[in-house]
Design an enzyme around this catalytic site. Sequence first.
Site, PDB file in Angstrom:
ATOM      1  N   ILE A 116      -9.880  16.756 -24.133  1.00  0.00           N
ATOM      2  CA  ILE A 116     -11.079  16.834 -24.973  1.00  0.00           C
ATOM      3  C   ILE A 116     -10.933  15.793 -26.079  1.00  0.00           C
ATOM      4  O   ILE A 116      -9.908  15.753 -26.772  1.00  0.00           O
ATOM      5  CB  ILE A 116     -11.248  18.251 -25.571  1.00  0.00           C
ATOM      6  CG1 ILE A 116     -11.494  19.261 -24.435  1.00  0.00           C
ATOM      7  CG2 ILE A 116     -12.394  18.269 -26.595  1.00  0.00           C
ATOM      8  CD1 ILE A 116     -11.679  20.701 -24.890  1.00  0.00           C
ATOM      9  N   TYR A 164     -22.983   0.109 -25.989  1.00  0.00           N
ATOM     10  CA  TYR A 164     -23.778   0.476 -24.811  1.00  0.00           C
ATOM     11  C   TYR A 164     -25.196   0.898 -25.207  1.00  0.00           C
ATOM     12  O   TYR A 164     -26.184   0.503 -24.572  1.00  0.00           O
ATOM     13  CB  TYR A 164     -23.061   1.614 -24.070  1.00  0.00           C
ATOM     14  CG  TYR A 164     -23.881   2.296 -23.025  1.00  0.00           C
ATOM     15  CD1 TYR A 164     -24.152   1.675 -21.808  1.00  0.00           C
ATOM     16  CD2 TYR A 164     -24.404   3.573 -23.230  1.00  0.00           C
ATOM     17  CE1 TYR A 164     -24.917   2.307 -20.845  1.00  0.00           C
ATOM     18  CE2 TYR A 164     -25.159   4.213 -22.273  1.00  0.00           C
ATOM     19  CZ  TYR A 164     -25.413   3.574 -21.082  1.00  0.00           C
ATOM     20  OH  TYR A 164     -26.175   4.194 -20.132  1.00  0.00           O
ATOM     21  N   GLY A 210     -21.568   1.969  -7.599  1.00  0.00           N
ATOM     22  CA  GLY A 210     -22.337   2.650  -6.559  1.00  0.00           C
ATOM     23  C   GLY A 210     -21.527   2.703  -5.269  1.00  0.00           C
ATOM     24  O   GLY A 210     -20.567   1.959  -5.098  1.00  0.00           O
ATOM     25  N   LYS A 225     -28.720  -0.805 -23.876  1.00  0.00           N
ATOM     26  CA  LYS A 225     -29.734  -0.020 -23.158  1.00  0.00           C
ATOM     27  C   LYS A 225     -31.051  -0.016 -23.934  1.00  0.00           C
ATOM     28  O   LYS A 225     -32.130  -0.088 -23.354  1.00  0.00           O
ATOM     29  CB  LYS A 225     -29.275   1.434 -22.942  1.00  0.00           C
ATOM     30  CG  LYS A 225     -28.227   1.641 -21.901  1.00  0.00           C
ATOM     31  CD  LYS A 225     -28.553   1.009 -20.564  1.00  0.00           C
ATOM     32  CE  LYS A 225     -29.470   1.825 -19.691  1.00  0.00           C
ATOM     33  NZ  LYS A 225     -29.615   1.211 -18.338  1.00  0.00           N
TER      34      LYS A 225
HETATM   35  C1  UD1 Z   1     -23.293   9.644 -21.501  1.00  0.00           C
HETATM   36  C2  UD1 Z   1     -23.050   8.483 -20.595  1.00  0.00           C
HETATM   37  C3  UD1 Z   1     -24.020   7.411 -20.817  1.00  0.00           C
HETATM   38  C4  UD1 Z   1     -25.418   7.929 -20.772  1.00  0.00           C
HETATM   39  C5  UD1 Z   1     -25.567   9.065 -21.733  1.00  0.00           C
HETATM   40  C6  UD1 Z   1     -26.955   9.657 -21.640  1.00  0.00           C
HETATM   41  C7  UD1 Z   1     -20.841   8.056 -19.811  1.00  0.00           C
HETATM   42  C8  UD1 Z   1     -19.502   7.521 -20.127  1.00  0.00           C
HETATM   43  N1  UD1 Z   1     -21.711   7.985 -20.769  1.00  0.00           N
HETATM   44  O1  UD1 Z   1     -22.813   9.405 -22.805  1.00  0.00           O
HETATM   45  O2  UD1 Z   1     -23.871   6.423 -19.829  1.00  0.00           O
HETATM   46  O3  UD1 Z   1     -26.341   6.934 -21.092  1.00  0.00           O
HETATM   47  O4  UD1 Z   1     -24.619  10.047 -21.458  1.00  0.00           O
HETATM   48  O5  UD1 Z   1     -27.136  10.223 -20.418  1.00  0.00           O
HETATM   49  O6  UD1 Z   1     -21.103   8.517 -18.739  1.00  0.00           O
HETATM   50  N2  UD1 Z   1     -15.472  13.912 -23.227  1.00  0.00           N
HETATM   51  C9  UD1 Z   1     -14.301  14.643 -23.326  1.00  0.00           C
HETATM   52  N3  UD1 Z   1     -13.383  14.541 -22.311  1.00  0.00           N
HETATM   53  C10 UD1 Z   1     -13.564  13.749 -21.217  1.00  0.00           C
HETATM   54  C11 UD1 Z   1     -14.766  13.006 -21.128  1.00  0.00           C
HETATM   55  C12 UD1 Z   1     -15.707  13.133 -22.158  1.00  0.00           C
HETATM   56  O7  UD1 Z   1     -14.068  15.356 -24.301  1.00  0.00           O
HETATM   57  O8  UD1 Z   1     -12.696  13.722 -20.323  1.00  0.00           O
HETATM   58  C13 UD1 Z   1     -16.475  14.056 -24.308  1.00  0.00           C
HETATM   59  C14 UD1 Z   1     -16.934  12.731 -24.878  1.00  0.00           C
HETATM   60  O9  UD1 Z   1     -16.062  12.261 -25.878  1.00  0.00           O
HETATM   61  C15 UD1 Z   1     -18.319  13.099 -25.408  1.00  0.00           C
HETATM   62  C16 UD1 Z   1     -18.810  14.156 -24.428  1.00  0.00           C
HETATM   63  O10 UD1 Z   1     -17.639  14.629 -23.758  1.00  0.00           O
HETATM   64  O11 UD1 Z   1     -18.241  13.643 -26.683  1.00  0.00           O
HETATM   65  C17 UD1 Z   1     -19.784  13.614 -23.416  1.00  0.00           C
HETATM   66  O12 UD1 Z   1     -19.195  12.481 -22.839  1.00  0.00           O
HETATM   67  P1  UD1 Z   1     -19.821  11.642 -21.624  1.00  0.00           P
HETATM   68  O13 UD1 Z   1     -20.231  12.534 -20.546  1.00  0.00           O
HETATM   69  O14 UD1 Z   1     -18.859  10.560 -21.318  1.00  0.00           O
HETATM   70  O15 UD1 Z   1     -21.157  11.074 -22.141  1.00  0.00           O
HETATM   71  P2  UD1 Z   1     -21.781  10.448 -23.460  1.00  0.00           P
HETATM   72  O16 UD1 Z   1     -20.762   9.691 -24.195  1.00  0.00           O
HETATM   73  O17 UD1 Z   1     -22.506  11.532 -24.129  1.00  0.00           O
END
Ligand code: UD1
Length: 320
Positions: free
Chosen positions: A206, A142, A38, A146
């Site tokens: 990605i 995680y 935060g 949660k």
């Molecule tokens: C996210 C949150 C989690 C939350 C959940 C529900 C994070 C790390 N995780 O999980 O805390 O509880 O949503 O709201 O914030 N990706 C890429 N490139 C990147 C980053 C991510 O390809 O640079 C992909 C990841 O592998 C995944 C997707 O994008 O498949 C979403 O990733 P992310 O936003 O990190 O979230 P979640 O893992 O879905």
Amino acid sequence: MAKRIIVTGGAGFIGSNIADELIRRGNEVVIIDSLVTGEKKNINPAAKFIKGDVRKPGDIGKCFGKKVDAILHIAGCASTIKSFDDPAADLNTNVLGTINIINAAVKHKVGRILYASSMTAYGVPEKIPVKEDFPTRPIAYYGITKYAGERYIMATGLREDLGFKMNTTAFRMFNVYGRRQSLTNPYQGVVSIFIGNAARGEGIKIFGDGEQSRDYVHISDVADAWAGAIDNPGSFGEVFNLGSGIRVSVNGLVAITLRSFGKDIKKYDVKYFPARPGDQRHMQADISKAKKMLKWAPKMKFEKGLQDVIDWAKELYKGE
Ligand code: UD1
């Protein structure tokens, strides 16, 4: 009626936006935040701020004094990747931290707790969109913590030995995005990661083939659901999905983001890497329960919400 409300994690992306909404609605807000992820600048100046850690009961105790009407427990380790790197830290913050909040609520007879649960609780669903009564089989550490926190909160709402009724609600939030989500922290949501990359002209990574999809819900809709539920008896003892009900693939997100920045995807540095552990394939919320029982519906269209984050990012990086 105006209430005195504790918001844990109120300096973070989600917590600070919810705190703002509560203050806008005339409530008194006490924020407790460790400032690990935060940021001070997110804290609403009208809130009382306590720098503290939910892992420490003594810190939580400082939030009480005057009667507290509700606790919104949002503080937590919000990273799937970190949960694999340091499972004990994730467990301590997300589970022990939640138990500490429950103990404080019981001690101070707080009759209302709302909890930030996560769509990661569902793991790999048999079908999408997911409903609240689908099996919960988290595949990320995680998601386990949660979900455990969610169960502690909901089970406490069933306790008859407390001498008072504690009304609990949990929100399984899908991929929340919006202003204040970190543009530099690789562990916070993919929307702000990609926007940060594009704003700084960096390459985009990605993980996996990019065909995995997520349900992106704007923070204004999330804050609206939380604030509206506090006094709504229809939410007592209930768990709700908070999503948009629409899913977008990661490849699709890259395309929309680069287009919004006026960049040519064919010329942009976009590379593919192995999928991350615990990564869910497709996620999409069935939001009919929240619509019916909370009389809530997401209002922000994805393209518009995304553009708003992009405008904010451009403003932040202006002159750099
Ligand atoms: C996210 C949150 C989690 C939350 C959940 C529900 C994070 C790390 N995780 O999980 O805390 O509880 O949503 O709201 O914030 N990706 C890429 N490139 C990147 C980053 C991510 O390809 O640079 C992909 C990841 O592998 C995944 C997707 O994008 O498949 C979403 O990733 P992310 O936003 O990190 O979230 P979640 O893992 O879905």
